[in-house]
Design a protein around this motif. Sequence first.
Motif, short mmCIF file in Angstrom:
data_model
loop_
_atom_site.label_atom_id
_atom_site.label_comp_id
_atom_site.label_asym_id
_atom_site.label_seq_id
_atom_site.Cartn_x
_atom_site.Cartn_y
_atom_site.Cartn_z
N GLU A 558 0.84 -1.20 0.00
CA GLU A 558 0.00 0.00 0.00
C GLU A 558 0.87 1.24 0.00
OE1 GLU A 558 -3.52 -1.59 2.93
OE2 GLU A 558 -2.78 0.45 3.15
N ALA A 559 0.41 2.26 -0.67
CA ALA A 559 1.13 3.53 -0.65
C ALA A 559 0.14 4.67 -0.50
CB ALA A 559 1.94 3.70 -1.92
N ASP A 560 0.46 5.64 0.36
CA ASP A 560 -0.34 6.86 0.47
C ASP A 560 0.26 7.90 -0.46
OD1 ASP A 560 -1.66 5.54 2.42
OD2 ASP A 560 -0.82 6.69 4.10
N GLY A 567 2.10 21.16 -6.60
CA GLY A 567 1.56 20.31 -7.65
C GLY A 567 2.39 19.07 -7.91
N GLU A 568 3.29 18.73 -6.98
CA GLU A 568 4.09 17.52 -7.12
C GLU A 568 3.43 16.37 -6.37
OE1 GLU A 568 7.06 17.18 -8.65
OE2 GLU A 568 7.28 19.31 -9.21
N ALA A 569 3.36 15.21 -7.02
CA ALA A 569 2.83 14.03 -6.32
C ALA A 569 3.91 13.50 -5.39
CB ALA A 569 2.43 12.97 -7.32
N ARG A 570 3.55 13.20 -4.17
CA ARG A 570 4.51 12.63 -3.23
C ARG A 570 3.98 11.32 -2.68
NH1 ARG A 570 5.63 14.59 1.42
NH2 ARG A 570 3.95 16.12 1.52
N ILE A 571 4.87 10.32 -2.65
CA ILE A 571 4.51 9.05 -2.02
C ILE A 571 4.85 9.22 -0.55
CG2 ILE A 571 5.01 6.59 -1.92
CD1 ILE A 571 5.73 6.81 -4.93
N ARG A 572 3.81 9.34 0.28
CA ARG A 572 4.07 9.74 1.66
C ARG A 572 4.47 8.57 2.53
NH1 ARG A 572 -0.56 13.24 4.28
NH2 ARG A 572 -1.42 11.16 4.54
N GLU A 573 3.84 7.44 2.29
CA GLU A 573 4.17 6.29 3.12
C GLU A 573 3.92 5.03 2.32
OE1 GLU A 573 2.27 6.30 7.00
OE2 GLU A 573 2.75 4.18 7.25
N VAL A 574 4.81 4.06 2.46
CA VAL A 574 4.59 2.77 1.81
C VAL A 574 4.51 1.71 2.89
CG1 VAL A 574 5.44 1.11 0.12
CG2 VAL A 574 5.95 3.53 -0.18
N ARG A 575 3.49 0.88 2.84
CA ARG A 575 3.38 -0.23 3.78
C ARG A 575 3.48 -1.52 2.99
NH1 ARG A 575 0.10 3.79 5.17
NH2 ARG A 575 -1.51 3.05 3.73
N PRO A 576 4.58 -2.28 3.22
CA PRO A 576 4.77 -3.50 2.43
C PRO A 576 3.61 -4.48 2.65
CG PRO A 576 6.72 -3.00 3.74
CD PRO A 576 5.65 -2.07 4.20
N GLY A 577 3.27 -5.21 1.60
CA GLY A 577 2.23 -6.23 1.70
C GLY A 577 2.74 -7.43 2.47
N GLU A 578 1.85 -8.40 2.68
CA GLU A 578 2.24 -9.58 3.45
C GLU A 578 3.16 -10.49 2.63
OE1 GLU A 578 -1.29 -10.82 6.45
OE2 GLU A 578 -1.87 -10.56 4.37
#
Length: 634
Positions: A558-560, A567-578
């Motif tokens: 998952e990524a927020d 106007g820049e897209a930022r990937i704020r947090e990544v939660r690895p899958g199982e």
Amino acid sequence: MKRTEHFNAAAAEELYGLNRWGNGYLGAGADGHLQVYPDALPERAIDVQAVVEELARRGFGTPVLLRFPQLLAGQVASLSTAFDRAMEEFDYPGGFHPVFPIKVNQNRPVVEALLQSGWSHSLGLEVGSCPEMLAATSLALPPDALTICNGYKDAGYLDAAALAARLGRKIVVVLEKPFELDAYLDMARRQEVVPLAGIRIRLQARGSGLWEKSGGVASKFGLGTAQLLDAIERLRQGGLEKKLVLLHFHIGSQVTEIRRIKQAVREAARIYAKVVRLGVGLQYLDVGGGLGVDYDGSRTSSDASMNYTVQEYANDVVYAVKEVCDQEGVPAPRLISESGRMLTAYHSMLVTDVRASVKGFGGDTSPEIENEESMEIRDMGETASGITVKNYREFYHDALEYRERLASAFDLGLLTLRQRARGEELFWTIVRRAVRFSRAAKFRGEEFVELEKKLHEKYVCNFSVFQSLPDHFSLDQLFPVVPIQRLNERPMLRASLADITCDSEGEVEKFVHPREEKEALEVHDLRPGEPYRIAFLLLGAYQDALGDLHNLFGRVHEADVVLDANGEARIREVRPGESAGDTLAAFGFTRAVLVEGLQSALARQIKAGQLDREQAEELLAAYRSRLETYTYLS
Ligand SMILES: *Cc1c(COP(=O)(O)O)cnc(C)c1O
């Protein structure tokens, strides 16, 4: 076939319906990429393809669930604004208190994002169990926000509610079954601070759509009229009458018809007014959830849609309550909405990649026949080469007959496998040609319309329907689906989408369309070495909570993703899958158990002289590292 130049991003928005069900949040860029507009302004866009590629570079390949927290904020604002406008228009003296039903999406990042964006609207929470109550108690809420407790209540749940009340929270315990009254009275004797009470009423009115059963006289929840009067009397006797401040109803989720909502609100408002006239100091009327999401963009009362807007919903609720209370001469209540689907559905999408195309029925082959002994195959070949726009109907019917004869010949052992294969190939060639000719015909038979539907491709996608779209297989609920690239290029193929589980239900064969469901999605051809990715959209409500581990495919990465002020897209947090080890452990196959099993098998092989120690170590290390990989195709 039409030339690709005539197709552009606007045509793709129309074809896939982005402009109808996207609620202003979704569109296609001139470069053909799917875009998200966090403020519903196309000039401020997040390029989904770019985000997915960045995640892949960081080691988080598809399938990946993208969350856009700004869409949660947009929906909270839209709900509150709609009620504010309605209250202003109808001069409504009560207030509006939204609460988020946590069962709709219990992911902490989602709940926290909602509470943060709902702070200025005093967004509270609705919980339906003791564990949900424990989660709600730990979260920071605005001082005047409500926590509404629904669901089956035992002493433990009620004590948890009292604990939260002691922290200064505004807790309302909604009594929805007669026996819960005893539990509430008992709790009141035990506890110093007693939470407020509400009563869920059973209405005659019911919802509409897939969740219609939740309302009506036969519903699982709610007190009937006699039970309501009895409950008031018993609270009175217990000295707790002053605690009773709220009436609640919920007629089911995704109510497709506004008429049903109006009916229910009118009935509930009438009961509210009558109870107030009995001298009970009610303050709140909680209208539950049920506010729909237009998944297919049709704006109709079909199951995947709704025939009203959010503003219309708010207007009808406010107007109906005001009208009834004015008539009855009682003060208008503060209104509570428990809308969950509407708040969360838009904020997430699953992006998956197509792994392969499975052609169900072979392609177009040459009808040339050489030295063929079987008469059926010779006939089939002649039909395939002789079929024209004039005779296609007759020739197709001939082919059906030859196919029967071929099957009998094979049963009798008269044909080789190679001959059988050739016969099948020729048959599907005739079908394809017949369908093509039928399209040019003035009067096209239903037969060929049906036949064409069977001719689409099947694209195998790297995901599990059971993990990521549970309501699709359990309730046939439709979710919009769109390729995330090449949206400026006309899609020349049609495909159904199969997942990678070995369950025949693991397939998406119905797609949204404003008039009728489609059996196949318009897609582009797959190009070697170039990923082709598809997004399933509007997955933010219920799907996260209900997904299961079929075939041990686990939670996805998952990524927020947010759009910043520049106007820049930022990937704020990544939660690895199982990982495989995680999903296995959920069923008792812990890493220790698995490794032990492998070690004893290795020991037996060593003893038998089939492996040496070094080889055994290598195999064990390979097995261990497999356990730590993503459960999906890499
Ligand atoms: C599930 C549920 C809701 C949420 O309904 P939506 O249709 O998602 O808005 C609200 N209230 C109660 C009591 C529920 O059970």
